[in-house]
Design a protein around this motif. Structure first.
Motif, PDB file in Angstrom:
ATOM      1  N   THR A 120      -7.581  13.460 -24.972  1.00  0.00           N
ATOM      2  CA  THR A 120      -6.936  12.149 -25.079  1.00  0.00           C
ATOM      3  C   THR A 120      -7.795  11.038 -24.473  1.00  0.00           C
ATOM      4  O   THR A 120      -7.462   9.860 -24.609  1.00  0.00           O
ATOM      5  CB  THR A 120      -5.573  12.175 -24.369  1.00  0.00           C
ATOM      6  N   HIS A 121      -8.891  11.382 -23.807  1.00  0.00           N
ATOM      7  CA  HIS A 121      -9.832  10.399 -23.260  1.00  0.00           C
ATOM      8  C   HIS A 121     -11.188  10.511 -23.951  1.00  0.00           C
ATOM      9  O   HIS A 121     -12.214  10.167 -23.366  1.00  0.00           O
ATOM     10  CB  HIS A 121     -10.007  10.598 -21.753  1.00  0.00           C
ATOM     11  N   GLY A 122     -11.195  10.972 -25.187  1.00  0.00           N
ATOM     12  CA  GLY A 122     -12.459  11.164 -25.891  1.00  0.00           C
ATOM     13  C   GLY A 122     -13.002  12.560 -25.695  1.00  0.00           C
ATOM     14  O   GLY A 122     -12.369  13.420 -25.070  1.00  0.00           O
ATOM     15  N   ARG A 123     -14.185  12.813 -26.207  1.00  0.00           N
ATOM     16  CA  ARG A 123     -14.768  14.145 -26.130  1.00  0.00           C
ATOM     17  C   ARG A 123     -15.201  14.438 -24.694  1.00  0.00           C
ATOM     18  O   ARG A 123     -15.779  13.573 -24.025  1.00  0.00           O
ATOM     19  CB  ARG A 123     -15.950  14.246 -27.081  1.00  0.00           C
ATOM     20  N   LYS A 124     -14.927  15.639 -24.219  1.00  0.00           N
ATOM     21  CA  LYS A 124     -15.301  16.044 -22.868  1.00  0.00           C
ATOM     22  C   LYS A 124     -16.012  17.388 -22.908  1.00  0.00           C
ATOM     23  O   LYS A 124     -15.644  18.280 -23.679  1.00  0.00           O
ATOM     24  CB  LYS A 124     -14.061  16.177 -21.975  1.00  0.00           C
ATOM     25  N   ASN A 161     -12.672  14.299  -4.563  1.00  0.00           N
ATOM     26  CA  ASN A 161     -13.703  14.322  -5.605  1.00  0.00           C
ATOM     27  C   ASN A 161     -13.378  15.384  -6.652  1.00  0.00           C
ATOM     28  O   ASN A 161     -14.239  16.116  -7.133  1.00  0.00           O
ATOM     29  CB  ASN A 161     -15.092  14.597  -4.997  1.00  0.00           C
ATOM     30  N   CYS A 162     -12.087  15.475  -6.999  1.00  0.00           N
ATOM     31  CA  CYS A 162     -11.606  16.514  -7.912  1.00  0.00           C
ATOM     32  C   CYS A 162     -10.886  15.881  -9.093  1.00  0.00           C
ATOM     33  O   CYS A 162      -9.941  15.102  -8.914  1.00  0.00           O
ATOM     34  CB  CYS A 162     -10.665  17.462  -7.161  1.00  0.00           C
ATOM     35  N   GLU A 163     -11.348  16.202 -10.301  1.00  0.00           N
ATOM     36  CA  GLU A 163     -10.753  15.685 -11.530  1.00  0.00           C
ATOM     37  C   GLU A 163      -9.706  16.660 -12.060  1.00  0.00           C
ATOM     38  O   GLU A 163      -9.737  17.859 -11.755  1.00  0.00           O
ATOM     39  CB  GLU A 163     -11.840  15.490 -12.587  1.00  0.00           C
ATOM     40  N   LEU A 164      -8.812  16.146 -12.881  1.00  0.00           N
ATOM     41  CA  LEU A 164      -7.794  16.948 -13.551  1.00  0.00           C
ATOM     42  C   LEU A 164      -8.047  16.949 -15.053  1.00  0.00           C
ATOM     43  O   LEU A 164      -8.414  15.921 -15.629  1.00  0.00           O
ATOM     44  CB  LEU A 164      -6.402  16.380 -13.279  1.00  0.00           C
ATOM     45  N   ASP A 167     -16.001  24.248  -9.095  1.00  0.00           N
ATOM     46  CA  ASP A 167     -16.606  23.390  -8.075  1.00  0.00           C
ATOM     47  C   ASP A 167     -17.593  22.397  -8.673  1.00  0.00           C
ATOM     48  O   ASP A 167     -17.794  22.344  -9.891  1.00  0.00           O
ATOM     49  CB  ASP A 167     -17.214  24.215  -6.936  1.00  0.00           C
ATOM     50  N   ASP A 168     -18.220  21.620  -7.813  1.00  0.00           N
ATOM     51  CA  ASP A 168     -19.091  20.533  -8.271  1.00  0.00           C
ATOM     52  C   ASP A 168     -20.416  21.021  -8.839  1.00  0.00           C
ATOM     53  O   ASP A 168     -21.211  20.222  -9.334  1.00  0.00           O
ATOM     54  CB  ASP A 168     -19.335  19.535  -7.136  1.00  0.00           C
ATOM     55  N   LYS A 169     -20.645  22.323  -8.802  1.00  0.00           N
ATOM     56  CA  LYS A 169     -21.843  22.909  -9.415  1.00  0.00           C
ATOM     57  C   LYS A 169     -21.506  23.651 -10.704  1.00  0.00           C
ATOM     58  O   LYS A 169     -22.356  24.327 -11.275  1.00  0.00           O
ATOM     59  CB  LYS A 169     -22.537  23.848  -8.423  1.00  0.00           C
ATOM     60  N   GLY A 170     -20.254  23.566 -11.141  1.00  0.00           N
ATOM     61  CA  GLY A 170     -19.845  24.228 -12.376  1.00  0.00           C
ATOM     62  C   GLY A 170     -19.507  25.692 -12.199  1.00  0.00           C
ATOM     63  O   GLY A 170     -19.422  26.437 -13.179  1.00  0.00           O
ATOM     64  N   TYR A 218     -18.481  16.997 -15.852  1.00  0.00           N
ATOM     65  CA  TYR A 218     -17.848  17.103 -14.536  1.00  0.00           C
ATOM     66  C   TYR A 218     -18.801  17.592 -13.453  1.00  0.00           C
ATOM     67  O   TYR A 218     -18.367  17.813 -12.315  1.00  0.00           O
ATOM     68  CB  TYR A 218     -16.629  18.023 -14.625  1.00  0.00           C
ATOM     69  N   LYS A 219     -20.073  17.763 -13.784  1.00  0.00           N
ATOM     70  CA  LYS A 219     -21.041  18.174 -12.761  1.00  0.00           C
ATOM     71  C   LYS A 219     -21.058  17.134 -11.633  1.00  0.00           C
ATOM     72  O   LYS A 219     -21.036  15.933 -11.891  1.00  0.00           O
ATOM     73  CB  LYS A 219     -22.445  18.304 -13.367  1.00  0.00           C
ATOM     74  N   GLY A 220     -21.075  17.607 -10.409  1.00  0.00           N
ATOM     75  CA  GLY A 220     -21.020  16.706  -9.265  1.00  0.00           C
ATOM     76  C   GLY A 220     -19.607  16.425  -8.806  1.00  0.00           C
ATOM     77  O   GLY A 220     -19.392  15.782  -7.772  1.00  0.00           O
ATOM     78  N   LYS A 221     -18.617  16.914  -9.549  1.00  0.00           N
ATOM     79  CA  LYS A 221     -17.220  16.777  -9.183  1.00  0.00           C
ATOM     80  C   LYS A 221     -16.534  18.141  -9.253  1.00  0.00           C
ATOM     81  O   LYS A 221     -16.962  19.006 -10.014  1.00  0.00           O
ATOM     82  CB  LYS A 221     -16.495  15.808 -10.120  1.00  0.00           C
TER      83      LYS A 221
END
Length: 217
Positions: A26-30, A71-74, A136-139, A35-38
């Motif tokens: 819903t926010h475009g292609r992901k 620093n965490c996305e959903l 994690d932030d390193k995938g 999400y690297k770094g988050k």
């Protein structure tokens, strides 16, 4: 035997790279690379316009500021269509006055759900169960939790767990059951007998026994 084999679910493994994805949301292609770094919480739900899922989405949204601070996305997911997700978001806004600010993957081909082991034939053949993955932030996949179709998740536990894992990473410690920031942490076990004796005598830690020592950060 053939039927039993068809029931086998391939699951990703902890402490390995999370399965890559490239999906419409819903926010475009992901992609996972975005999400690297988050840190990322990827969570699936059985279907749009269902009551338990609606409560979960609002609960995630309510705690979004806490996840942002970590620093965490959903990122949500279901096997419904892109347009269904948008209509559901609008419905939540209309009925509960809440804006859903995180993206939702439209996984119609079930590729992401399959790669992450979200589809359990014993529960539903064409719906993703309530699965939650913390990356994690390193995938790297750090935690995964599965819930039944009938029962919603506790988002407070996900907030707590991200805090605990970030604390473990930063300070090279473990955390006890139900740990919260400010509680004592567990020091890694001594590697040698001499180190164990020195630790017990040092007074630096609270040691119940040579293998169980805690400290305050």
């Amino acid at each position: 035997m053939e039927n039993q084999e068809s029931q086998i679910i391939s699951l990703p493994r902890l402490n390995e790279a999370a399965p890559a994805f490239d999906a419409v949301t819903t926010h475009g292609r992901k992609t996972l690379e975005d999400y690297k770094g988050k840190w990322l919480i990827l969570f699936s739900h059985p279907a749009d316009f269902t009551p338990v899922c609606t409560t979960e989405f609002m609960a995630f949204q309510e705690r979004k500021p806490q996840f942002d601070a970590l620093n965490c996305e959903l990122l949500g997911l279901s096997i419904d269509s892109h347009h269904s997700h948008i209509a559901w978001e609008l419905n939540i806004k209309q009925n509960w006055g809440m804006e859903i600010e995180f993206p939702i993957i439209a996984d119609l081909d079930m590729k992401v759900a399959t790669d992450y082991g979200m589809v359990h034939p014993g529960a539903a053949d064409t719906s993703a169960v309530r699965a939650t993955f913390i990356i994690d932030d390193k995938g790297v996949l750090r935690a995964m939790m599965y819930y039944p179709m009938s029962n919603g998740r506790s988002m407070d536990e996900f907030v707590r767990l991200v805090k605990a894992m970030q604390t473990s990473d930063e300070h090279k410690v473990a955390t006890p059951a139900a740990w919260q920031p400010g509680d004592k942490v567990i020091v890694p076990p001594a590697a040698t007998a001499e180190e164990a004796k020195a630790r017990m005598a040092s007074g630096e830690y609270d040691c119940v026994d040579f293998y169980f020592c805690t400290k305050t950060l």
